[in-house]
Design an enzyme around this catalytic site. Structure first.
Site, PDB file in Angstrom:
ATOM      1  N   ASP A  91       0.780  -1.269  -0.009  1.00  0.00           N
ATOM      2  CA  ASP A  91      -0.002   0.081   0.026  1.00  0.00           C
ATOM      3  C   ASP A  91       0.889   1.437   0.109  1.00  0.00           C
ATOM      4  OD1 ASP A  91       1.025  -0.567   2.657  1.00  0.00           O
ATOM      5  OD2 ASP A  91      -0.817   0.021   3.573  1.00  0.00           O
ATOM      6  N   GLU A 109      11.213  -4.079  13.036  1.00  0.00           N
ATOM      7  CA  GLU A 109      12.205  -3.664  11.894  1.00  0.00           C
ATOM      8  C   GLU A 109      13.485  -3.702  12.832  1.00  0.00           C
ATOM      9  OE1 GLU A 109       9.512  -1.650  12.549  1.00  0.00           O
ATOM     10  OE2 GLU A 109       8.866  -1.205  10.482  1.00  0.00           O
TER      11      GLU A 109
END
Ligand code: UDP
Ligand code: MN
Length: 297
Positions: free
Chosen positions: A157, A243
Site C-alpha cells: 500500500d 524492524e
C-alpha cells in the site's frame, strides 16, 4: 572446413535467426523487443522486492499500482507472499500477467497474531511471517556471491518514487533514507552527521529504538542476509520494534549507508488505503443478489 570456420558459420546462423525472430516479434508486438531487452542488465545487482499481501477488497488495486511501478525497474525480482493458507487464484493470475519477474509464496499468520476485522491496525504486527518466509527463500534459492542482490521490503500500500530503487541499487551493507507520512509526522528520517554517518533518528515515537525506522526506509545487501542466514524478524517484538528485531542482528548503526541526499529527500511514502464503502454490496449479499461474482475486482 576447419573448426574455427565451422564455429563462425554457426554464429552467423544464430545471429541471422535472432534477427529474424526480432523482426517477426516486432511486427506482432511493436514495443516488446525494446521492453524485453531493457528489463535485464548484467551489470546491475537484482533488487528483490518482498511484498506481504492479504485478501481484501482493495488487494488487486494495490497490487496493480505496485506492479506497474516495478515494471519501470530493471533487474527487479518480486517476491509476493500471501498471508493465506493457500495461494489464491486472484494473486496467481495477477502475477502471471503482471509482466514482472516474480516468485509467489504463501504462509498464514498464526491465529493469535491475526488482526480482527475491527481491530486498529497497530494492535498486531503485520506481514512478519511473510517477510521471514521470503528471507528463507532468498537464503535457499539465490547465491549472493554469484548473483549480487539487494533486499527491500515493499508493502503493497505504500507509494514509491522510481528514484528510491536507484538509491538502493548499490547498497553495500544496509542503506537508509527518509519515509514520508509516517509515525504521526510529515516524515521520519535518519539523522546524519558531518562524517556522513547515521547517529540518531528523527521520529516522534520511541526514538530510543535501536533502528527507529519504518520497513520502507531501508534496503539490505543480499550477502548480509545470507551471511546471517538464521536471522529473522521477531513477531513477538514489542510494537514498533519489528524492524529493529531484524536489523540489530545484521548491522551496526555506524555501518548504515545514508541515501537520498544524505537522508534529506523523501522518495517513499507510507500511504494507507481507505477501506472502501461496501454497504450497498452487503445489502445485496444479504438479499442473495450480489454484484456479478464472475467480475473480478
Ligand atoms: N499484511 C498481511 N496480513 C495482514 C495485514 C497486512 O500480509 O493481516 C500485509 C499488507 O498487505 C502490507 C504489509 O503486510 O503489505 C503491512 O500491512 P499494512 O500496510 O496494513 O500495515 P501498516 O501500513 O499499517 O503498517
Ligand atoms: Mn501499509
Amino acid at each position: 572446413m576447419n573448426e574455427l570456420e565451422a564455429k563462425e558459420k554457426n554464429i552467423n546462423f544464430i545471429s541471422k535467426r535472432l534477427d529474424f525472430l526480432q523482426t517477426t516479434l516486432r511486427r506482432q508486438y511493436p514495443y516488446a523487443v525494446d521492453y524485453i531487452s531493457q528489463i535485464t542488465d548484467d551489470d546491475l545487482p537484482t533488487i528483490y522486492a518482498i511484498t506481504p499481501t492479504y485478501t481484501r477488497h482493495v488487494q488487486k488495486a494495490e497490487l496493480t499500482r505496485l506492479s506497474q511501478t516495478f515494471l519501470h525497474i530493471k533487474n527487479l525480482h518480486w517476491i509476493v507472499v500471501e498471508d493465506s493458507e493457500n495461494k489464491t487464484p486472484l494473486v496467481a493470475k495477477f502475477l502471471e500477467r503482471s509482466g514482472v519477474v516474480f516468485t509467489h509464496l504463501n504462509t498464514k499468520t498464526p491465529q493469535y497474531y491475526q488482526l480482527g476485522e475491527n481491530d486498529p491496525s497497530w494492535l498486531k504486527p503485520r506481514g512478519v511471517e511473510q517477510r521471514n518466509l521470503a528471507i528463507d527463500w532468498l537464503v535457499k534459492n539465490v547465491d549472493a556471491n554469484k548473483e549480487p542482490g539487494v533486499v527491500y521490503f515493499a508493502d503493497d500500500d505504500n507509494t514509491y518514487d522510481l528514484q528510491i530503487f536507484h538509491e538502493m541499487r548499490n547498497t553495500q551493507t544496509v542503506s537508509v533514507w527518509p519515509v514520508g507520512i509516517v509515525g504521526g509526522l510529515k516524515f521520519e528520517r535518519p539523522l546524519v552527521n558531518a562524517e556522513q554517518k547515521v547517529y540518531a533518528w528523527y521520529t516522534a515515537w520511541k526514538p530510543e529504538r535501536p533502528f527507529a525506522i519504518d520497513m520502507a526506509g531501508f534496503a539490505i545487501n543480499l550477502l548480509l542476509v545470507q551471511q546471517n542466514s538464521e536471522a529473522r524478524f521477531d513477531i513477538k517484538a514489542p510494537r514498533g520494534y519489528i524492524e529493529s528485531s531484524y536489523l540489530i542482528k545484521i548491522v551496526k548503526m555506524e555501518d548504515l549507508e545514508p541515501k537520498a541526499g544524505l537522508c534529506t529527500k523523501v522518495y517513499v511514502w507510507h500511504t494507507r488505503t481507505e477501506k472502501p464503502k461496501w454497504k450497498q454490496e452487503d445489502i445485496l449479499i444479504k438479499q442473495g443478489n450480489p454484484s456479478d461474482p464472475n467480475i473480478e475486482v
